[in-house]
Design a protein around this motif. Structure first.
Motif, PDB file in Angstrom:
ATOM      1  N   TYR A 174       6.766 116.558  10.354  1.00  0.00           N
ATOM      2  CA  TYR A 174       5.772 115.521  10.635  1.00  0.00           C
ATOM      3  C   TYR A 174       4.680 115.989  11.593  1.00  0.00           C
ATOM      4  O   TYR A 174       3.971 115.199  12.166  1.00  0.00           O
ATOM      5  CB  TYR A 174       6.421 114.274  11.226  1.00  0.00           C
ATOM      6  CG  TYR A 174       7.480 113.623  10.365  1.00  0.00           C
ATOM      7  CD1 TYR A 174       7.614 113.915   9.025  1.00  0.00           C
ATOM      8  CD2 TYR A 174       8.355 112.714  10.918  1.00  0.00           C
ATOM      9  CE1 TYR A 174       8.595 113.323   8.258  1.00  0.00           C
ATOM     10  CE2 TYR A 174       9.338 112.108  10.154  1.00  0.00           C
ATOM     11  CZ  TYR A 174       9.451 112.418   8.832  1.00  0.00           C
ATOM     12  OH  TYR A 174      10.415 111.819   8.074  1.00  0.00           O
ATOM     13  N   LYS A 175       4.512 117.280  11.735  1.00  0.00           N
ATOM     14  CA  LYS A 175       3.591 117.813  12.740  1.00  0.00           C
ATOM     15  C   LYS A 175       2.126 117.739  12.346  1.00  0.00           C
ATOM     16  O   LYS A 175       1.250 117.926  13.178  1.00  0.00           O
ATOM     17  CB  LYS A 175       3.971 119.252  13.067  1.00  0.00           C
ATOM     18  CG  LYS A 175       3.950 120.167  11.851  1.00  0.00           C
ATOM     19  CD  LYS A 175       4.490 121.542  12.176  1.00  0.00           C
ATOM     20  CE  LYS A 175       4.662 122.307  10.888  1.00  0.00           C
ATOM     21  NZ  LYS A 175       5.863 123.038  10.785  1.00  0.00           N
ATOM     22  N   GLU A 176       1.822 117.481  11.091  1.00  0.00           N
ATOM     23  CA  GLU A 176       0.431 117.474  10.624  1.00  0.00           C
ATOM     24  C   GLU A 176       0.107 116.154   9.930  1.00  0.00           C
ATOM     25  O   GLU A 176       0.945 115.573   9.251  1.00  0.00           O
ATOM     26  CB  GLU A 176       0.205 118.603   9.615  1.00  0.00           C
ATOM     27  CG  GLU A 176       0.477 119.975  10.190  1.00  0.00           C
ATOM     28  CD  GLU A 176       0.749 120.997   9.115  1.00  0.00           C
ATOM     29  OE1 GLU A 176       0.238 122.111   9.267  1.00  0.00           O
ATOM     30  OE2 GLU A 176       1.458 120.692   8.151  1.00  0.00           O
ATOM     31  N   ASP A 177      -1.131 115.728  10.096  1.00  0.00           N
ATOM     32  CA  ASP A 177      -1.648 114.607   9.318  1.00  0.00           C
ATOM     33  C   ASP A 177      -2.249 115.172   8.040  1.00  0.00           C
ATOM     34  O   ASP A 177      -2.733 116.306   8.025  1.00  0.00           O
ATOM     35  CB  ASP A 177      -2.727 113.852  10.095  1.00  0.00           C
ATOM     36  CG  ASP A 177      -2.181 113.165  11.336  1.00  0.00           C
ATOM     37  OD1 ASP A 177      -0.954 112.986  11.441  1.00  0.00           O
ATOM     38  OD2 ASP A 177      -3.001 112.799  12.195  1.00  0.00           O
ATOM     39  N   TRP A 178      -2.227 114.394   6.980  1.00  0.00           N
ATOM     40  CA  TRP A 178      -2.818 114.845   5.723  1.00  0.00           C
ATOM     41  C   TRP A 178      -3.233 113.649   4.876  1.00  0.00           C
ATOM     42  O   TRP A 178      -2.802 112.535   5.119  1.00  0.00           O
ATOM     43  CB  TRP A 178      -1.864 115.764   4.946  1.00  0.00           C
ATOM     44  CG  TRP A 178      -0.479 115.221   4.722  1.00  0.00           C
ATOM     45  CD1 TRP A 178       0.638 115.478   5.477  1.00  0.00           C
ATOM     46  CD2 TRP A 178      -0.045 114.338   3.678  1.00  0.00           C
ATOM     47  NE1 TRP A 178       1.721 114.804   4.960  1.00  0.00           N
ATOM     48  CE2 TRP A 178       1.335 114.115   3.856  1.00  0.00           C
ATOM     49  CE3 TRP A 178      -0.688 113.720   2.601  1.00  0.00           C
ATOM     50  CZ2 TRP A 178       2.072 113.294   3.009  1.00  0.00           C
ATOM     51  CZ3 TRP A 178       0.049 112.898   1.751  1.00  0.00           C
ATOM     52  CH2 TRP A 178       1.417 112.699   1.968  1.00  0.00           C
ATOM     53  N   PHE A 179      -4.108 113.919   3.900  1.00  0.00           N
ATOM     54  CA  PHE A 179      -4.496 112.864   2.963  1.00  0.00           C
ATOM     55  C   PHE A 179      -4.906 113.450   1.629  1.00  0.00           C
ATOM     56  O   PHE A 179      -5.302 114.614   1.519  1.00  0.00           O
ATOM     57  CB  PHE A 179      -5.598 111.959   3.525  1.00  0.00           C
ATOM     58  CG  PHE A 179      -6.930 112.625   3.728  1.00  0.00           C
ATOM     59  CD1 PHE A 179      -7.851 112.727   2.694  1.00  0.00           C
ATOM     60  CD2 PHE A 179      -7.271 113.145   4.957  1.00  0.00           C
ATOM     61  CE1 PHE A 179      -9.078 113.331   2.887  1.00  0.00           C
ATOM     62  CE2 PHE A 179      -8.500 113.747   5.173  1.00  0.00           C
ATOM     63  CZ  PHE A 179      -9.411 113.844   4.131  1.00  0.00           C
ATOM     64  N   VAL A 180      -4.800 112.605   0.600  1.00  0.00           N
ATOM     65  CA  VAL A 180      -5.229 112.932  -0.761  1.00  0.00           C
ATOM     66  C   VAL A 180      -5.998 111.720  -1.268  1.00  0.00           C
ATOM     67  O   VAL A 180      -5.471 110.612  -1.280  1.00  0.00           O
ATOM     68  CB  VAL A 180      -4.024 113.220  -1.689  1.00  0.00           C
ATOM     69  CG1 VAL A 180      -4.501 113.564  -3.096  1.00  0.00           C
ATOM     70  CG2 VAL A 180      -3.142 114.320  -1.104  1.00  0.00           C
ATOM     71  N   ASP A 181      -7.265 111.941  -1.661  1.00  0.00           N
ATOM     72  CA  ASP A 181      -8.129 110.840  -2.097  1.00  0.00           C
ATOM     73  C   ASP A 181      -8.741 111.127  -3.457  1.00  0.00           C
ATOM     74  O   ASP A 181      -9.178 112.253  -3.731  1.00  0.00           O
ATOM     75  CB  ASP A 181      -9.297 110.638  -1.118  1.00  0.00           C
ATOM     76  CG  ASP A 181      -8.865 110.079   0.219  1.00  0.00           C
ATOM     77  OD1 ASP A 181      -7.813 109.427   0.286  1.00  0.00           O
ATOM     78  OD2 ASP A 181      -9.597 110.294   1.204  1.00  0.00           O
TER      79      ASP A 181
END
Length: 166
Positions: free
Chosen positions: A57-64
């Protein structure tokens, strides 16, 4: 500040989350996806596969995946649907899943009668809080995103894809 406690998804929830890999791959294989998007997709898929392991859980991420009417969004045209979006985001130990249509007169939430989806899976244990909030099964979100072309119109036609990991 106390170290957060983490919730481990049940096998049923974990398997639901794995369905989102299909959406990530769809966006990564879109003709508009950059090399960076494709590389980030591999990392996001890895994060989805290990989402039951708090050390990931160390990184934020997104897919749009977005369809935009640039004239409405910029204000050249005063009213209409300006955005149809499908998004998955992971930040603050929470997975957000969303599909909605935005309109100039109601841009604070879903507009119209087309498919909408709001979901959230919280991996941090919070006092008296539910961990899973899903409108429907995640395969319905993935199926709707797969059929994104059905939402393209003469004006709502600008496509954008992005996959980012911090």
């Amino acid at each position: 500040m106390a170290t957060p406690r983490y919730w481990t998804p049940t096998p049923k929830v974990y398997n639901q989350i794995q369905k989102l890999k299909q959406f990530v791959l769809q966006v990564a294989h879109h003709e508009l996806a950059t090399n960076a998007d494709k590389q980030n997709a591999e990392k996001v898929i890895s994060r989805l596969e290990t989402i039951d392991q708090p050390e990931t859980y160390k990184e934020d991420w997104f897919v749009d995946l977005w369809i935009i009417d640039e004239d409405v969004q910029s204000g050249v045209v005063k009213e209409g649907v300006y955005l149809r979006k499908w998004s998955i985001h992971f930040d603050n130990y929470t997975l957000h899943i969303e599909a909605e249509t935005n309109h100039t007169s109601d841009h604070q939430g879903h507009y119209g009668s087309d498919f909408r989806f709001y979901g959230m899976i919280v991996f941090e244990v919070l006092k008296d809080a539910r961990q899973v909030f899903l409108d429907e099964e995640l395969d319905k979100f993935v199926a709707d995103a797969t059929n994104y072309k059905n939402y393209i119109t003469n004006t709502l036609k600008g496509l954008e894809v992005e996959i980012c990991i911090d």
